[in-house]
Design a protein around this motif. Sequence first.
Motif, PDB file in Angstrom:
ATOM      1  N   SER A  95       0.833  -1.206   0.000  1.00 51.91           N
ATOM      2  CA  SER A  95       0.000   0.000   0.000  1.00 51.91           C
ATOM      3  C   SER A  95       0.860   1.244   0.000  1.00 51.91           C
ATOM      4  CB  SER A  95      -0.927  -0.003   1.222  1.00 51.91           C
ATOM      5  OG  SER A  95      -0.175   0.022   2.419  1.00 51.91           O
ATOM      6  N   PRO A  96       0.297   2.398  -0.411  1.00 51.97           N
ATOM      7  CA  PRO A  96      -1.087   2.533  -0.874  1.00 51.97           C
ATOM      8  C   PRO A  96      -1.325   1.807  -2.191  1.00 51.97           C
ATOM      9  CG  PRO A  96       0.098   4.577  -1.223  1.00 51.97           C
ATOM     10  CD  PRO A  96       1.013   3.691  -0.445  1.00 51.97           C
ATOM     11  N   ALA A  97      -2.574   1.539  -2.484  1.00 57.86           N
ATOM     12  CA  ALA A  97      -2.921   0.708  -3.636  1.00 57.86           C
ATOM     13  C   ALA A  97      -2.364   1.266  -4.944  1.00 57.86           C
ATOM     14  CB  ALA A  97      -4.442   0.554  -3.728  1.00 57.86           C
ATOM     15  N   ARG A  98      -2.267   2.586  -5.047  1.00 59.91           N
ATOM     16  CA  ARG A  98      -1.771   3.227  -6.256  1.00 59.91           C
ATOM     17  C   ARG A  98      -0.358   2.778  -6.586  1.00 59.91           C
ATOM     18  NH1 ARG A  98      -2.060   5.401 -11.280  1.00 59.91           N
ATOM     19  NH2 ARG A  98      -0.964   7.369 -11.501  1.00 59.91           N
ATOM     20  N   TRP A  99       0.390   2.360  -5.563  1.00 58.28           N
ATOM     21  CA  TRP A  99       1.766   1.943  -5.792  1.00 58.28           C
ATOM     22  C   TRP A  99       1.841   0.764  -6.752  1.00 58.28           C
ATOM     23  CZ3 TRP A  99       4.636   1.913  -0.417  1.00 58.28           C
ATOM     24  CH2 TRP A  99       4.869   3.235  -0.033  1.00 58.28           C
ATOM     25  N   GLY A 100       0.882  -0.136  -6.661  1.00 63.64           N
ATOM     26  CA  GLY A 100       0.946  -1.334  -7.479  1.00 63.64           C
ATOM     27  C   GLY A 100       2.027  -2.294  -7.015  1.00 63.64           C
ATOM     28  N   GLY A 101       2.468  -2.125  -5.776  1.00 63.99           N
ATOM     29  CA  GLY A 101       3.473  -3.033  -5.231  1.00 63.99           C
ATOM     30  C   GLY A 101       4.887  -2.577  -5.503  1.00 63.99           C
ATOM     31  N   LEU A 102       5.298  -1.470  -4.921  1.00 66.82           N
ATOM     32  CA  LEU A 102       6.664  -0.986  -5.099  1.00 66.82           C
ATOM     33  C   LEU A 102       7.663  -1.868  -4.359  1.00 66.82           C
ATOM     34  CD1 LEU A 102       6.537   2.901  -4.778  1.00 66.82           C
ATOM     35  CD2 LEU A 102       6.815   1.525  -6.832  1.00 66.82           C
ATOM     36  N   HIS A 103       8.894  -1.865  -4.834  1.00 73.20           N
ATOM     37  CA  HIS A 103       9.953  -2.585  -4.136  1.00 73.20           C
ATOM     38  C   HIS A 103      10.197  -1.906  -2.788  1.00 73.20           C
ATOM     39  CE1 HIS A 103      13.942  -4.164  -3.146  1.00 73.20           C
ATOM     40  NE2 HIS A 103      13.653  -5.155  -3.965  1.00 73.20           N
ATOM     41  N   PRO A 104      10.462  -2.681  -1.718  1.00 72.03           N
ATOM     42  CA  PRO A 104      10.663  -2.088  -0.398  1.00 72.03           C
ATOM     43  C   PRO A 104      11.757  -1.029  -0.353  1.00 72.03           C
ATOM     44  CG  PRO A 104      10.423  -4.455  -0.208  1.00 72.03           C
ATOM     45  CD  PRO A 104      10.503  -4.145  -1.670  1.00 72.03           C
ATOM     46  N   HIS A 105      12.812  -1.192  -1.157  1.00 71.15           N
ATOM     47  CA  HIS A 105      13.898  -0.212  -1.119  1.00 71.15           C
ATOM     48  C   HIS A 105      13.445   1.128  -1.670  1.00 71.15           C
ATOM     49  CE1 HIS A 105      18.029   1.407  -2.370  1.00 71.15           C
ATOM     50  NE2 HIS A 105      17.978   1.430  -1.063  1.00 71.15           N
ATOM     51  N   ARG A 120       3.946   1.533  -9.794  1.00 70.69           N
ATOM     52  CA  ARG A 120       4.402   0.534 -10.758  1.00 70.69           C
ATOM     53  C   ARG A 120       3.376   0.469 -11.884  1.00 70.69           C
ATOM     54  NH1 ARG A 120       7.937  -3.917 -10.032  1.00 70.69           N
ATOM     55  NH2 ARG A 120       7.910  -3.528  -7.795  1.00 70.69           N
ATOM     56  N   ASP A 121       3.816   0.720 -13.116  1.00 73.64           N
ATOM     57  CA  ASP A 121       2.886   0.750 -14.237  1.00 73.64           C
ATOM     58  C   ASP A 121       2.555  -0.654 -14.735  1.00 73.64           C
ATOM     59  OD1 ASP A 121       5.017  -0.134 -15.780  1.00 73.64           O
ATOM     60  OD2 ASP A 121       5.384   1.816 -16.716  1.00 73.64           O
ATOM     61  N   ALA A 122       1.770  -0.714 -15.799  1.00 75.81           N
ATOM     62  CA  ALA A 122       1.310  -2.004 -16.316  1.00 75.81           C
ATOM     63  C   ALA A 122       2.451  -2.884 -16.790  1.00 75.81           C
ATOM     64  CB  ALA A 122       0.321  -1.771 -17.460  1.00 75.81           C
ATOM     65  N   ASP A 123       3.580  -2.271 -17.144  1.00 78.27           N
ATOM     66  CA  ASP A 123       4.740  -3.032 -17.597  1.00 78.27           C
ATOM     67  C   ASP A 123       5.676  -3.406 -16.456  1.00 78.27           C
ATOM     68  OD1 ASP A 123       3.915  -2.853 -20.274  1.00 78.27           O
ATOM     69  OD2 ASP A 123       4.834  -0.865 -20.480  1.00 78.27           O
ATOM     70  N   GLY A 124       5.277  -3.047 -15.234  1.00 74.38           N
ATOM     71  CA  GLY A 124       6.108  -3.385 -14.085  1.00 74.38           C
ATOM     72  C   GLY A 124       7.222  -2.391 -13.809  1.00 74.38           C
ATOM     73  N   THR A 126       8.781   1.190 -12.439  1.00 76.57           N
ATOM     74  CA  THR A 126       8.510   2.181 -11.397  1.00 76.57           C
ATOM     75  C   THR A 126       8.588   3.574 -12.004  1.00 76.57           C
ATOM     76  OG1 THR A 126       9.440   0.762  -9.668  1.00 76.57           O
ATOM     77  CG2 THR A 126       9.268   3.118  -9.175  1.00 76.57           C
ATOM     78  N   ARG A 127       7.506   4.328 -11.854  1.00 79.91           N
ATOM     79  CA  ARG A 127       7.444   5.659 -12.458  1.00 79.91           C
ATOM     80  C   ARG A 127       7.028   6.692 -11.410  1.00 79.91           C
ATOM     81  NH1 ARG A 127       8.027   5.225 -17.763  1.00 79.91           N
ATOM     82  NH2 ARG A 127       7.483   3.265 -18.821  1.00 79.91           N
ATOM     83  N   ALA A 128       7.694   7.837 -11.439  1.00 73.14           N
ATOM     84  CA  ALA A 128       7.334   8.926 -10.530  1.00 73.14           C
ATOM     85  C   ALA A 128       5.910   9.379 -10.839  1.00 73.14           C
ATOM     86  CB  ALA A 128       8.310  10.084 -10.685  1.00 73.14           C
ATOM     87  N   ASP A 129       5.164   9.669  -9.792  1.00 74.11           N
ATOM     88  CA  ASP A 129       3.762  10.067  -9.940  1.00 74.11           C
ATOM     89  C   ASP A 129       3.685  11.578 -10.151  1.00 74.11           C
ATOM     90  OD1 ASP A 129       1.062  10.490  -9.822  1.00 74.11           O
ATOM     91  OD2 ASP A 129       0.736   9.238  -8.046  1.00 74.11           O
ATOM     92  N   ASP A 130       3.419  11.984 -11.393  1.00 72.17           N
ATOM     93  CA  ASP A 130       3.365  13.415 -11.709  1.00 72.17           C
ATOM     94  C   ASP A 130       1.924  13.924 -11.800  1.00 72.17           C
ATOM     95  OD1 ASP A 130       2.593  12.154 -13.993  1.00 72.17           O
ATOM     96  OD2 ASP A 130       4.057  13.133 -15.312  1.00 72.17           O
ATOM     97  N   SER A 131       1.009  13.204 -11.169  1.00 73.30           N
ATOM     98  CA  SER A 131      -0.391  13.621 -11.187  1.00 73.30           C
ATOM     99  C   SER A 131      -0.606  14.822 -10.271  1.00 73.30           C
ATOM    100  CB  SER A 131      -1.282  12.464 -10.731  1.00 73.30           C
ATOM    101  OG  SER A 131      -1.020  12.123  -9.379  1.00 73.30           O
ATOM    102  N   ASN A 132      -1.790  15.412 -10.369  1.00 74.50           N
ATOM    103  CA  ASN A 132      -2.150  16.526  -9.496  1.00 74.50           C
ATOM    104  C   ASN A 132      -2.899  16.011  -8.275  1.00 74.50           C
ATOM    105  OD1 ASN A 132      -1.218  17.834 -11.776  1.00 74.50           O
ATOM    106  ND2 ASN A 132      -2.665  19.522 -11.559  1.00 74.50           N
ATOM    107  N   ILE A 133      -2.662  16.603  -7.134  1.00 77.56           N
ATOM    108  CA  ILE A 133      -3.316  16.191  -5.898  1.00 77.56           C
ATOM    109  C   ILE A 133      -4.749  16.702  -5.889  1.00 77.56           C
ATOM    110  CG2 ILE A 133      -3.287  16.374  -3.381  1.00 77.56           C
ATOM    111  CD1 ILE A 133      -0.259  16.805  -3.579  1.00 77.56           C
ATOM    112  N   GLY A 134      -5.701  15.794  -5.768  1.00 80.58           N
ATOM    113  CA  GLY A 134      -7.104  16.185  -5.707  1.00 80.58           C
ATOM    114  C   GLY A 134      -7.759  16.412  -7.049  1.00 80.58           C
ATOM    115  N   GLY A 135      -7.071  16.079  -8.143  1.00 85.53           N
ATOM    116  CA  GLY A 135      -7.667  16.270  -9.466  1.00 85.53           C
ATOM    117  C   GLY A 135      -6.856  17.211 -10.330  1.00 85.53           C
ATOM    118  N   GLU A 136      -7.336  17.458 -11.541  1.00 85.31           N
ATOM    119  CA  GLU A 136      -6.584  18.232 -12.523  1.00 85.31           C
ATOM    120  C   GLU A 136      -6.246  19.646 -12.054  1.00 85.31           C
ATOM    121  OE1 GLU A 136      -8.630  18.241 -16.205  1.00 85.31           O
ATOM    122  OE2 GLU A 136      -8.501  16.070 -16.517  1.00 85.31           O
TER     123      GLU A 136
END
Length: 249
Positions: A95-105, A120-124, A126-136
């Motif tokens: 968790s959090p669920a958005r992580w998709g299962g990040l490596h512990p390190h 973790r994206d669909a290809d496995g 690890t990508r930095a989350d550049d989304s906006n907090i709370g929406g666009e």
Amino acid sequence: MHSHEILSDLVAEQIRMHRTRLGLNREQLAEECARLGAPELTYAAITNIETGRRDKEGKRRREVSVDELMTFAYALSVPPLLLAFPLGSVDRVPSPARWGGLHPHYAWRWATGEVPPAFRDADGQTRADDSNIGGEDGPDRMEVWQKVSVPAEVYRSLQAAQAALQKATGQQNFARERHGEGTPETRKARADYLDRLEQFAVVLNEMIDLGFRVPAYDGRWVEDMREFGLLERPEAVPVYKRKDKGDRG
């Protein structure tokens, strides 16, 4: 795929593993937690935490709070983050669920302010989350992280500068005792000490400029920084005094 549904499952597994490693039963761990000021962590509570009993809806009956995580870590003499992000024993944290299962390190480094939040994206990958907090229209997540993680970065610099200064101080003291004052060896050690002292002062000045509280330091270091004019605000750097062996106060 890991079997941990939420982070409390992983923490509970680590608590059980470290308790067993120490040869403690649940009653003994409960007694240790009580000595640390957490009498609510009883045998029954620890049993519910470790076994992960679920209610009718499949939710954990007993999750692990932040306060409890710290208590268990202290009781078991384990770094708190190692209970949540067990390096070397699992491949993903749940968790959090958005992580998709990040490596512990990576999760560990994120928790200590070294790397930004990621997933973790669909290809496995690890990508930095550049989304906006709370929406666009919300704040940019990366910009927020870069601002609020400054204290962690500054304290890492402080730790490195302090370690280098401590080493240089020891080498200077050794040179004086071994070679005496005024010798080439002592002058070299002194010059290195002053270089490290200046680097240390740079970090302290940065902390003061940022409005951070500066820890108390050895009076000898502070006196030297003041003598050589290395501190922009000398009064902002507190001093701790070493107690003499005969001082029982």
